[in-house]
Write a protein that holds these residues in place. Structure first.
Motif, PDB file in Angstrom:
ATOM      1  N   LEU A 126      -5.282  15.881  54.987  1.00  0.00           N
ATOM      2  CA  LEU A 126      -5.918  14.579  54.763  1.00  0.00           C
ATOM      3  C   LEU A 126      -6.048  13.758  56.039  1.00  0.00           C
ATOM      4  N   THR A 127      -5.686  14.328  57.180  1.00  0.00           N
ATOM      5  CA  THR A 127      -5.800  13.610  58.436  1.00  0.00           C
ATOM      6  C   THR A 127      -7.264  13.266  58.712  1.00  0.00           C
ATOM      7  N   GLY A 128      -7.530  11.986  59.018  1.00  0.00           N
ATOM      8  CA  GLY A 128      -8.890  11.555  59.325  1.00  0.00           C
ATOM      9  C   GLY A 128      -9.699  11.140  58.117  1.00  0.00           C
ATOM     10  N   THR A 129      -9.206  11.406  56.899  1.00  0.00           N
ATOM     11  CA  THR A 129      -9.916  10.955  55.705  1.00  0.00           C
ATOM     12  C   THR A 129      -9.624   9.477  55.458  1.00  0.00           C
ATOM     13  N   ARG A 130     -10.436   8.860  54.609  1.00  0.00           N
ATOM     14  CA  ARG A 130     -10.223   7.444  54.325  1.00  0.00           C
ATOM     15  C   ARG A 130      -8.864   7.214  53.660  1.00  0.00           C
ATOM     16  N   VAL A 131      -8.522   8.117  52.725  1.00  0.00           N
ATOM     17  CA  VAL A 131      -7.242   7.977  52.028  1.00  0.00           C
ATOM     18  C   VAL A 131      -6.080   8.117  53.003  1.00  0.00           C
ATOM     19  N   GLY A 132      -6.114   9.171  53.812  1.00  0.00           N
ATOM     20  CA  GLY A 132      -5.022   9.396  54.748  1.00  0.00           C
ATOM     21  C   GLY A 132      -4.902   8.298  55.779  1.00  0.00           C
ATOM     22  N   SER A 133      -6.039   7.848  56.326  1.00  0.00           N
ATOM     23  CA  SER A 133      -6.009   6.803  57.347  1.00  0.00           C
ATOM     24  C   SER A 133      -5.489   5.484  56.780  1.00  0.00           C
ATOM     25  N   MET A 134      -5.947   5.116  55.567  1.00  0.00           N
ATOM     26  CA  MET A 134      -5.498   3.870  54.961  1.00  0.00           C
ATOM     27  C   MET A 134      -4.005   3.931  54.632  1.00  0.00           C
ATOM     28  N   ALA A 135      -3.545   5.084  54.146  1.00  0.00           N
ATOM     29  CA  ALA A 135      -2.123   5.230  53.825  1.00  0.00           C
ATOM     30  C   ALA A 135      -1.274   5.109  55.083  1.00  0.00           C
ATOM     31  N   MET A 136      -1.693   5.737  56.184  1.00  0.00           N
ATOM     32  CA  MET A 136      -0.936   5.649  57.431  1.00  0.00           C
ATOM     33  C   MET A 136      -0.879   4.210  57.934  1.00  0.00           C
ATOM     34  N   ALA A 137      -2.030   3.535  57.906  1.00  0.00           N
ATOM     35  CA  ALA A 137      -2.077   2.165  58.410  1.00  0.00           C
ATOM     36  C   ALA A 137      -1.220   1.232  57.563  1.00  0.00           C
ATOM     37  N   CYS A 138      -1.335   1.354  56.232  1.00  0.00           N
ATOM     38  CA  CYS A 138      -0.554   0.482  55.343  1.00  0.00           C
ATOM     39  C   CYS A 138       0.934   0.773  55.456  1.00  0.00           C
ATOM     40  N   ALA A 139       1.302   2.041  55.587  1.00  0.00           N
ATOM     41  CA  ALA A 139       2.716   2.388  55.728  1.00  0.00           C
ATOM     42  C   ALA A 139       3.286   1.845  57.031  1.00  0.00           C
TER      43      ALA A 139
ATOM     44  N   ALA B  76       1.220   0.388  40.916  1.00  0.00           N
ATOM     45  CA  ALA B  76       0.546  -0.863  40.559  1.00  0.00           C
ATOM     46  C   ALA B  76       0.096  -1.623  41.801  1.00  0.00           C
ATOM     47  N   GLY B  77       0.878  -1.525  42.872  1.00  0.00           N
ATOM     48  CA  GLY B  77       0.536  -2.247  44.096  1.00  0.00           C
ATOM     49  C   GLY B  77      -0.441  -1.527  44.993  1.00  0.00           C
ATOM     50  N   THR B  78      -0.826  -0.284  44.636  1.00  0.00           N
ATOM     51  CA  THR B  78      -1.719   0.485  45.508  1.00  0.00           C
ATOM     52  C   THR B  78      -2.970   0.989  44.803  1.00  0.00           C
ATOM     53  N   VAL B  79      -2.824   1.552  43.594  1.00  0.00           N
ATOM     54  CA  VAL B  79      -3.968   2.198  42.939  1.00  0.00           C
ATOM     55  C   VAL B  79      -5.039   1.176  42.573  1.00  0.00           C
ATOM     56  N   LEU B  80      -4.649   0.087  41.914  1.00  0.00           N
ATOM     57  CA  LEU B  80      -5.644  -0.910  41.491  1.00  0.00           C
ATOM     58  C   LEU B  80      -6.324  -1.584  42.685  1.00  0.00           C
ATOM     59  N   PRO B  81      -5.568  -2.052  43.716  1.00  0.00           N
ATOM     60  CA  PRO B  81      -6.258  -2.612  44.883  1.00  0.00           C
ATOM     61  C   PRO B  81      -7.162  -1.607  45.577  1.00  0.00           C
ATOM     62  N   ALA B  82      -6.744  -0.338  45.642  1.00  0.00           N
ATOM     63  CA  ALA B  82      -7.593   0.675  46.276  1.00  0.00           C
ATOM     64  C   ALA B  82      -8.879   0.889  45.480  1.00  0.00           C
ATOM     65  N   ARG B  83      -8.762   0.892  44.161  1.00  0.00           N
ATOM     66  CA  ARG B  83      -9.951   1.053  43.307  1.00  0.00           C
ATOM     67  C   ARG B  83     -10.887  -0.132  43.484  1.00  0.00           C
ATOM     68  N   MET B  84     -10.325  -1.334  43.595  1.00  0.00           N
ATOM     69  CA  MET B  84     -11.159  -2.522  43.781  1.00  0.00           C
ATOM     70  C   MET B  84     -11.827  -2.542  45.155  1.00  0.00           C
ATOM     71  N   SER B  85     -11.247  -1.849  46.110  1.00  0.00           N
ATOM     72  CA  SER B  85     -11.833  -1.811  47.452  1.00  0.00           C
ATOM     73  C   SER B  85     -12.961  -0.795  47.566  1.00  0.00           C
ATOM     74  N   GLY B  86     -13.203  -0.015  46.496  1.00  0.00           N
ATOM     75  CA  GLY B  86     -14.320   0.924  46.512  1.00  0.00           C
ATOM     76  C   GLY B  86     -13.928   2.381  46.449  1.00  0.00           C
ATOM     77  N   MET B  87     -12.647   2.693  46.438  1.00  0.00           N
ATOM     78  CA  MET B  87     -12.226   4.081  46.313  1.00  0.00           C
ATOM     79  C   MET B  87     -12.469   4.578  44.891  1.00  0.00           C
ATOM     80  N   SER B  88     -12.698   5.875  44.767  1.00  0.00           N
ATOM     81  CA  SER B  88     -12.770   6.476  43.436  1.00  0.00           C
ATOM     82  C   SER B  88     -11.370   6.494  42.821  1.00  0.00           C
ATOM     83  N   TRP B  89     -11.298   6.712  41.496  1.00  0.00           N
ATOM     84  CA  TRP B  89      -9.991   6.773  40.847  1.00  0.00           C
ATOM     85  C   TRP B  89      -9.151   7.903  41.427  1.00  0.00           C
TER      86      TRP B  89
END
Length: 441
Positions: free
Chosen positions: A153-166, A324-337
């Protein structure tokens, strides 16, 4: 010496087994610590944990573990390059804040319910609630980076956002933890203010004095300078910084982590080849001892029915709070479920960082032995969930083959150590420490 050999050989066996069930090395190392302790080996007749790890050897094992832990925390701080967040501060800050705030609040509610039974003797309920809330909110940045690399997942939107938020979340969590430790250790308001003032002075000195000095020293050092000299200089700085924070009255690991954060990134590749690679090798040898020392303090048999009910509540709050603190905000930001679920799964990993925090709480007496055991089990379960869930969600992919840059003139290829410095996979069983991961989208 025999104990160290047993730890290394058993750890290597468990790491190999863990790869077959999609688990990072840190899960195997936590598990082997529990297996060799009273929770499993202690069930056999003859007090085997006491015979294999006798009481007079444990202080020496703790000293070895402390050295490995400090070097690991330094490397974890060094890998956490907050400069990668420039230009994305608002979006990352909002996501990171929610990923910390929701589990923190839910954790505070659970901690308030459990404080009467599990708070350390002589410690305030406030310190217990704040400490446990922070432990619920943490995400293990080094373990997360390793899972992202292994999952492709390196370089993907999910991986990059998770690294930055962590990265942001871990820095916030360590800051909160400093205050919790100061509250716990202070004899009164005057001592607390002294500790906070000294901590602020230490932070300013690290940013305004130590960091520029390090940048100057490393910039002026010729490229052909001895790697041994750089290694001695930086390792000495790590241990002195750790001693300083211990003297202030917080904890030695904060000093090691802070020294990693202020390390200059300009000569990153050269320093990784000459400093991070040998230090990673030392950590690979010493850090498994930390898991054994931790595992000797974990006794699942002491929990009883009440403890199992509390463990169920802890697991529910830990998992639900992070999702609850990650899935719903990520979905609202435009990510797929699917991607939002993968993001929540990644942020739910706690691993080694959680074990380190829990060890601090146990040392300070903020949490008792039963709570320590339950929270260690929670860290193990939430980290072990990540690999199978990511595979079930269908977001994993084979990691890209590393592109090896040719060695500069005058330098050997350096074997596996240089491969890691130039972007290859880290060695097995490295306690979750990743090679540098670029968090940019």
């Amino acid at each position: 010496m025999a104990d160290v050999a047993i730890v290394l050989l058993a750890g290597r066996l468990f790491v190999r087994l863990s790869k077959r069930v999609r688990q990072p090395p840190v899960v195997a190392e936590i598990a082997i610590g529990i297996v060799l302790g009273p929770s499993l080996l202690g069930l056999l007749p003859g007090d085997l944990p006491g015979r294999i790890f006798p009481a007079d050897a444990r202080p020496m094992l703790s000293a070895v573990a402390q050295v490995g832990l400090l070097l690991f925390m330094f490397l974890a701080g060094w890998e956490m390059d907050l400069g990668r967040l420039r230009g994305r501060g608002r979006s990352v800050g909002a996501m990171a804040g929610l990923s910390m705030a929701v589990p923190f609040v839910l954790g505070a509610g659970a901690a308030a319910l459990l404080a009467g039974r599990y708070a350390g003797a002589g410690r305030s309920t406030t310190a217990f609630v704040l400490f446990l809330s922070t432990a619920f909110a943490i995400t293990a940045f080094p373990v997360l980076a390793r899972i992202i690399t292994d999952s492709g997942l390196t370089g993907t939107r999910v991986g990059s956002m998770a690294m930055a938020c962590a990265a942001v979340g871990d820095v916030l969590a360590w800051c909160v933890l400093v205050l919790v430790v100061a509250v716990s250790e202070a004899d009164g308001p005057g001592h607390f203010l002294t500790v906070v003032g000294l901590t602020a002075a230490y932070a300013l000195a690290m940013v305004l004095v130590v960091r520029p000095l390090l940048r100057q020293l490393l910039t002026r050092a010729p490229r052909a300078a001895s790697g041994a000299n750089l290694l001695v200089l930086i390792a000495s700085g790590v241990f002195l910084s750790a001693w300083t924070t211990s003297w202030i009255g917080i904890h030695a690991i904060f000093g090691a982590f802070a020294f990693g954060l202020i390390m200059p990134r300009e000569a990153r590749e050269r320093l990784h080849r000459r400093v991070a690679t040998p230090l990673s090798g030392i950590v690979t040898l010493l850090l498994p001892v930390f898991f054994i020392v931790t595992g000797l303090s974990v006794d699942v048999g002491l929990l009883g029915l009440g403890g199992l009910a509390a463990l169920g509540l802890i697991l529910l709050v830990a998992v639900a709070g992070k999702y609850a603190g990650t899935v719903l905000p990520a979905r609202m930001s435009g990510m797929s479920w699917r991607d939002a679920g993968a993001f929540g799964t990644l942020m739910n990993t706690r691993g080694l960082t959680e074990i380190v925090i829990l060890s601090i709480g146990r040392e300070l007496g903020v949490i008792d032995q039963e709570m320590f055991t339950m929270m260690v089990l929670m860290a193990l379960v939430t980290t072990a969930m990540a690999g199978p869930l990511l595979h079930w969600l269908g977001v994993t992919r084979p990691p890209a083959a590393p592109v090896l840059a040719p060695a500069p003139e005058g330098e050997s290829d350096g074997g596996a150590g240089d491969r890691e410095a130039r972007g290859g996979a880290p060695p097995e069983g490295d306690g979750g420490l990743p090679a540098p991961v670029d968090a940019r989208p």
